[in-house]
Write an enzyme that holds these catalytic residues in place. Structure first.
Site, PDB file in Angstrom:
ATOM      1  N   PRO A  35       0.792  -1.237   0.000  1.00  0.00           N
ATOM      2  CA  PRO A  35       0.000   0.000   0.000  1.00  0.00           C
ATOM      3  C   PRO A  35       0.825   1.290   0.000  1.00  0.00           C
ATOM      4  O   PRO A  35       0.280   2.370   0.241  1.00  0.00           O
ATOM      5  CB  PRO A  35      -0.791  -0.131   1.306  1.00  0.00           C
ATOM      6  CG  PRO A  35       0.135  -0.884   2.214  1.00  0.00           C
ATOM      7  CD  PRO A  35       0.881  -1.850   1.340  1.00  0.00           C
ATOM      8  N   GLU A  36       2.122   1.195  -0.297  1.00  0.00           N
ATOM      9  CA  GLU A  36       2.993   2.378  -0.220  1.00  0.00           C
ATOM     10  C   GLU A  36       2.484   3.555  -1.044  1.00  0.00           C
ATOM     11  O   GLU A  36       2.632   4.716  -0.667  1.00  0.00           O
ATOM     12  CB  GLU A  36       4.418   2.020  -0.682  1.00  0.00           C
ATOM     13  CG  GLU A  36       5.207   1.168   0.292  1.00  0.00           C
ATOM     14  CD  GLU A  36       5.093  -0.315  -0.014  1.00  0.00           C
ATOM     15  OE1 GLU A  36       6.028  -1.061   0.300  1.00  0.00           O
ATOM     16  OE2 GLU A  36       4.051  -0.730  -0.580  1.00  0.00           O
TER      17      GLU A  36
END
Length: 259
Positions: free
Chosen positions: A137-138
Site C-alpha cells: 500500500p505504499e
C-alpha cells in the site's frame, strides 16, 4: 540452540530454526535495529550445519507491517548518503535471504504489508493462515515499493505486479495463493500445527540436495536458456558425487529389487 535479542527471537529444534520478529507492539515494523539483528541471525544460522530449514514468523497479531515509518520520517531531511545507507541495509537483508544456504520459509499470519510483504516474498517459500492479508500500500502515502518489486515480479505476472503496487490493494491469503505470492494456505486454527508438519517434511529431505536446488534456482535468474541448462548440467554432476545421492540411489535400487 535457543536464545533471543530485543528485536529477534531464535529457537532451534530438530533442524528447524524458528526466527521470530519481536516488535508486536509495532506490528513487527522493521527499524534499523531489527534489520541488523535479523541479518546477524540469518548469517549465524547459515553457518550452522545442524540447521536444515529456517522459519521466519512474527510475534503478536501480525507477520510484519513493513518498514518503520517513524524511522523513515526522521530520515526525510537527512543527507542523501544517509538515506542511501539506510536503504542499502534493507536491500542487504532481501539479498541475504537468497544467499543463505538453507531454505527460508515465511510463516504469515495477520498482516504482511509493504516491506513486510516483500520480506515474505523474499523467502523461498510462503505459508499463510487463511485470515492473513498481503499488500503493497505504499502508493497510498506517496511512496514506492521499490526494492520489494524485485521479488514481486519474480512471483506474479507483470501486469498483476503492477496492479498490486499501483493500486496498493490488499488481498487475502486465498487470492495471494492464486497469484503465486503464497505456496500453501492453512486454516488459522490449524496454522501452527500444519506449518510445523510442512517444515518437518522439508527438513526430512536431503539437506545437500535442497541447498543445491536453492542455489541453482536463484543462480539461473536472467540466464539465457542454454546457459541455464548448462549450469544445471554442472550442478547435476556435483549432485551425483554426494554421499546422500549415492545412498538414496542404493536404497531405491534395493527396494526395486525386492518387488
Amino acid at each position: 540452540m535457543s536464545g533471543g535479542t530485543e528485536r529477534v527471537l531464535v529457537s532451534v529444534a530438530r533442524g528447524i530454526a524458528h526466527v521470530t520478529l519481536n516488535r508486536p507492539d509495532k506490528r513487527n515494523a522493521m527499524d534499523a535495529l531489527l534489520v541488523e539483528q535479523l541479518k546477524s541471525t540469518l548469517r549465524a544460522l547459515d553457518a550452522d550445519d545442524g540447521v536444515r530449514v529456517i522459519a521466519l514468523g512474527g510475534a503478536g497479531k501480525d507477520f510484519c507491517s513493513g518498514v518503520d515509518l517513524a524511522g523513515l520520517a526522521r530520515l526525510a531531511d537527512a543527507p542523501v548518503l544517509d538515506n542511501l545507507a539506510d536503504a542499502d541495509a534493507l536491500a542487504d537483508l532481501f539479498i541475504l535471504l537468497r544467499r543463505v544456504r538453507h531454505p527460508v520459509v515465511a510463516l504469515v499470519h495477520g498482516r504482511a504489508l509493504a516491506g513486510g510483504c516483500g520480506l515474505a516474498t523474499a523467502c523461498d517459500l510462503v505459508l499463510a493462515a487463511d485470515d492473513a492479508s498481503f499488500g503493497y500500500p505504499e502508493v497510498k502515502v506517496g511512496f514506492v515499493p521499490a526494492m520489494v518489486t524485485a521479488m514481486l515480479r519474480r512471483s506474479v505476472p507483470e501486469k498483476r505486479a503492477f496492479e498490486l503496487i499501483a493500486l496498493g490493494e490488499v488481498v487475502g491469503a486465498a487470492e495471494a495463493e492464486r497469484l503465486g505470492l503464497v505456496n500453501r494456505v492453512f486454516a488459522a486454527s490449524e496454522f501452527r500445527e500444519r506449518g510445523e508438519e510442512y517444515l518437518r517434511e522439508l527438513a526430512a529431505r536431503s539437506a545437500t540436495a535442497v541447498r543445491m536446488c536453492k542455489r541453482l534456482l536463484h543462480h539461473q535468474d536472467a540466464m539465457p536458456f542454454e546457459t541455464a541448462v548448462r549450469a544445471g548440467a554442472d550442478l547435476n554432476v556435483l549432485a551425483r558425487m554426494t554421499d546422500e545421492m549415492r545412498a538414496g540411489v542404493e536404497r531405491f535400487l534395493e527396494r526395486k529389487a525386492d518387488r
